[in-house]
Motif scaffolding. Sequence first.
Motif, PDB file in Angstrom:
ATOM      1  N   GLN A  91      33.108  45.952  31.357  1.00  0.00           N
ATOM      2  CA  GLN A  91      34.060  44.946  31.840  1.00  0.00           C
ATOM      3  C   GLN A  91      34.753  44.277  30.656  1.00  0.00           C
ATOM      4  N   SER A  92      34.945  45.055  29.607  1.00  0.00           N
ATOM      5  CA  SER A  92      35.603  44.528  28.417  1.00  0.00           C
ATOM      6  C   SER A  92      37.051  44.188  28.716  1.00  0.00           C
ATOM      7  N   THR A  93      37.572  43.204  28.011  1.00  0.00           N
ATOM      8  CA  THR A  93      38.952  42.768  28.186  1.00  0.00           C
ATOM      9  C   THR A  93      39.800  43.343  27.061  1.00  0.00           C
ATOM     10  N   PRO A  94      40.730  44.249  27.384  1.00  0.00           N
ATOM     11  CA  PRO A  94      41.579  44.790  26.319  1.00  0.00           C
ATOM     12  C   PRO A  94      42.619  43.774  25.901  1.00  0.00           C
ATOM     13  N   PRO A  95      43.167  43.899  24.691  1.00  0.00           N
ATOM     14  CA  PRO A  95      44.273  43.014  24.283  1.00  0.00           C
ATOM     15  C   PRO A  95      45.569  43.495  24.924  1.00  0.00           C
ATOM     16  N   THR A  96      46.592  43.803  24.150  1.00  0.00           N
ATOM     17  CA  THR A  96      47.884  44.219  24.703  1.00  0.00           C
ATOM     18  C   THR A  96      47.928  45.707  25.016  1.00  0.00           C
TER      19      THR A  96
ATOM     20  N   ASP B  18      49.928  36.405  30.827  1.00  0.00           N
ATOM     21  CA  ASP B  18      48.579  36.961  30.852  1.00  0.00           C
ATOM     22  C   ASP B  18      47.821  36.370  32.032  1.00  0.00           C
ATOM     23  N   CYS B  19      47.200  37.229  32.835  1.00  0.00           N
ATOM     24  CA  CYS B  19      46.483  36.754  34.028  1.00  0.00           C
ATOM     25  C   CYS B  19      45.287  35.874  33.690  1.00  0.00           C
ATOM     26  N   ASN B  20      44.812  35.918  32.437  1.00  0.00           N
ATOM     27  CA  ASN B  20      43.692  35.074  32.033  1.00  0.00           C
ATOM     28  C   ASN B  20      44.115  33.635  31.755  1.00  0.00           C
ATOM     29  N   ILE B  21      45.411  33.379  31.717  1.00  0.00           N
ATOM     30  CA  ILE B  21      45.922  32.035  31.460  1.00  0.00           C
ATOM     31  C   ILE B  21      46.298  31.398  32.798  1.00  0.00           C
ATOM     32  N   PRO B  22      45.697  30.269  33.179  1.00  0.00           N
ATOM     33  CA  PRO B  22      45.909  29.726  34.527  1.00  0.00           C
ATOM     34  C   PRO B  22      47.288  29.124  34.761  1.00  0.00           C
ATOM     35  N   ILE B  23      47.938  28.610  33.723  1.00  0.00           N
ATOM     36  CA  ILE B  23      49.217  27.932  33.922  1.00  0.00           C
ATOM     37  C   ILE B  23      50.359  28.923  33.705  1.00  0.00           C
ATOM     38  N   PRO B  24      51.245  29.102  34.677  1.00  0.00           N
ATOM     39  CA  PRO B  24      52.333  30.078  34.523  1.00  0.00           C
ATOM     40  C   PRO B  24      53.351  29.614  33.491  1.00  0.00           C
ATOM     41  N   PRO B  25      53.991  30.564  32.797  1.00  0.00           N
ATOM     42  CA  PRO B  25      55.028  30.214  31.819  1.00  0.00           C
ATOM     43  C   PRO B  25      56.365  30.003  32.509  1.00  0.00           C
ATOM     44  N   ALA B  26      57.415  29.903  31.698  1.00  0.00           N
ATOM     45  CA  ALA B  26      58.751  29.688  32.257  1.00  0.00           C
ATOM     46  C   ALA B  26      59.246  30.899  33.036  1.00  0.00           C
ATOM     47  N   PHE B  27      58.727  32.100  32.685  1.00  0.00           N
ATOM     48  CA  PHE B  27      59.236  33.321  33.313  1.00  0.00           C
ATOM     49  C   PHE B  27      58.087  34.141  33.898  1.00  0.00           C
ATOM     50  N   PRO B  28      57.530  33.723  35.060  1.00  0.00           N
ATOM     51  CA  PRO B  28      56.500  34.542  35.707  1.00  0.00           C
ATOM     52  C   PRO B  28      57.134  35.747  36.400  1.00  0.00           C
ATOM     53  N   GLY B  29      56.286  36.666  36.851  1.00  0.00           N
ATOM     54  CA  GLY B  29      56.782  37.830  37.569  1.00  0.00           C
ATOM     55  C   GLY B  29      56.969  37.543  39.043  1.00  0.00           C
TER      56      GLY B  29
ATOM     57  N   GLN C 160      41.842  41.819  18.866  1.00  0.00           N
ATOM     58  CA  GLN C 160      40.556  42.480  19.006  1.00  0.00           C
ATOM     59  C   GLN C 160      40.155  42.471  20.485  1.00  0.00           C
ATOM     60  N   PRO C 161      39.640  43.586  21.020  1.00  0.00           N
ATOM     61  CA  PRO C 161      39.170  43.572  22.409  1.00  0.00           C
ATOM     62  C   PRO C 161      37.911  42.716  22.539  1.00  0.00           C
ATOM     63  N   LEU C 162      37.709  42.136  23.713  1.00  0.00           N
ATOM     64  CA  LEU C 162      36.534  41.313  23.990  1.00  0.00           C
ATOM     65  C   LEU C 162      35.524  42.169  24.745  1.00  0.00           C
ATOM     66  N   SER C 163      34.404  42.484  24.085  1.00  0.00           N
ATOM     67  CA  SER C 163      33.394  43.374  24.665  1.00  0.00           C
ATOM     68  C   SER C 163      32.507  42.625  25.661  1.00  0.00           C
ATOM     69  N   PHE C 164      32.309  43.235  26.857  1.00  0.00           N
ATOM     70  CA  PHE C 164      31.464  42.632  27.886  1.00  0.00           C
ATOM     71  C   PHE C 164      31.055  43.712  28.875  1.00  0.00           C
ATOM     72  N   PHE C 165      29.845  43.601  29.439  1.00  0.00           N
ATOM     73  CA  PHE C 165      29.389  44.583  30.435  1.00  0.00           C
ATOM     74  C   PHE C 165      28.357  43.953  31.348  1.00  0.00           C
ATOM     75  N   THR C 166      28.144  44.590  32.495  1.00  0.00           N
ATOM     76  CA  THR C 166      27.068  44.229  33.412  1.00  0.00           C
ATOM     77  C   THR C 166      26.162  45.446  33.594  1.00  0.00           C
ATOM     78  N   GLN C 167      24.969  45.206  34.137  1.00  0.00           N
ATOM     79  CA  GLN C 167      24.009  46.291  34.268  1.00  0.00           C
ATOM     80  C   GLN C 167      23.216  46.139  35.553  1.00  0.00           C
ATOM     81  N   SER C 168      22.711  47.261  36.038  1.00  0.00           N
ATOM     82  CA  SER C 168      21.825  47.267  37.197  1.00  0.00           C
ATOM     83  C   SER C 168      20.815  48.391  36.998  1.00  0.00           C
ATOM     84  N   ASN C 169      19.653  48.295  37.683  1.00  0.00           N
ATOM     85  CA  ASN C 169      18.641  49.354  37.551  1.00  0.00           C
ATOM     86  C   ASN C 169      17.959  49.568  38.885  1.00  0.00           C
ATOM     87  N   ASN C 170      17.324  50.751  39.008  1.00  0.00           N
ATOM     88  CA  ASN C 170      16.670  51.109  40.277  1.00  0.00           C
ATOM     89  C   ASN C 170      15.183  50.804  40.289  1.00  0.00           C
ATOM     90  N   GLY C 171      14.726  50.098  39.252  1.00  0.00           N
ATOM     91  CA  GLY C 171      13.318  49.732  39.200  1.00  0.00           C
ATOM     92  C   GLY C 171      12.427  50.722  38.502  1.00  0.00           C
TER      93      GLY C 171
END
Length: 373
Positions: free
Chosen positions: A342-347, A53-64, A322-333
């Motif tokens: 920007q939610s993170t899906p599971p598998t 998983d790219c969210n895990i910083p330490i590579p496992p025994a079998f990286p790509g 469970q997916p991790l829900s997240f988003f960003t927003q912007s407005n024109n005033g």
Amino acid sequence: MLFLNKIQKTKKIMKTKLMSKKISTLFLISVLTLNLNAQISIDSSSIVKTCWDCNIPIPPAFPGSIYIAVSGGVAPYNFSLTGVHPANVNPVTSISSTGITTFNQLCQDTFQLRISNSSGDTIYYNFSTNPPTPPTFSIDSVTVKADSTNNPDSGFLELFVTTNADSVFYKIREQNNAFALGTLGGWQDSTIFDSLPGGYSYRVFVDIYPKVMGCGSDTGTSVFLIYIPLACENDGFVSIAAPSDVCIGDVVTMFGMANPGSGVGNVVATEFWDFGDGNTYAGPSPVMYTYYQPGSYVITYSVTTTHGCMFFGFSPITVHDQPLSFFTQSNNGTGLFNFLDQSTPPTQSITSWLWDFGDGNTSTVQNPTHQYT
């Protein structure tokens, strides 16, 4: 999270290099003759899939990884690798005078490799290191009855399975290894063990190939214990009603239906549940259970009758993160807001969205725009 390992070779014609790992590997292969007057062409490539998983910083025994060899135009060749995941958006580059390079330590992602030469030619090579989909497997029924010679001191065991695997293997042995039994192999949806001595408990192994290892579980091995009585009615059965897909933390309700079969005074004496994750329960239906780890499991419901017969029911279940829900927003005033998911899906990929803007309005698109008044 990308690391580069260059491989320098001088041969202008090369054969595909095969890379071997314990997890499934996809090889994309082509061999072409080098022509310095032609545009860039890919001579060979080899991609190793991974469960990292790219969210895990330490590579496992079998990286790509990817190995690639190109030719055409004037050397040197410039390679620039980027991925979709935020950890891979910054390019990792390589320069090769031979057109051969390797990128190691890749997490599971969709990548694009930009390849250019000194002649001004540019091509793009897209590939994925996402792990392959494991084969599906379920044990549909287990039947115990008298053997084909109607010997009351011997038993007949029949299994039916459903799988899209390349092959399925069966093995049975007496629980305490009191005597040797055979092994059946090759693809088949049912198998029969006949003339089994009665009064013993047997351990049955069902194994499928290929497997997808290193992704949190071993997909494909089922082991269960079954008792062959000295005499048993053969017309009983059990079945399970349970959902096939749930999420972590869901309360799963399982219904077991049992028929003890014929025979005077023959009724269900005991009921037993095995949830496939190491936990069990002895008691009647219905049963409510919660899974706390993602993966594929097989629910087993078994009953024993007052005449000593045992009947089994099986139901596969897949538990999703469970997916991790997240988003960003912007407005024109002026109250016009753009929302970026920007939610993170599971598998698995996220397939639906529901936005509640808090003013009585909602949206089901992934990245909505909303005007507040």
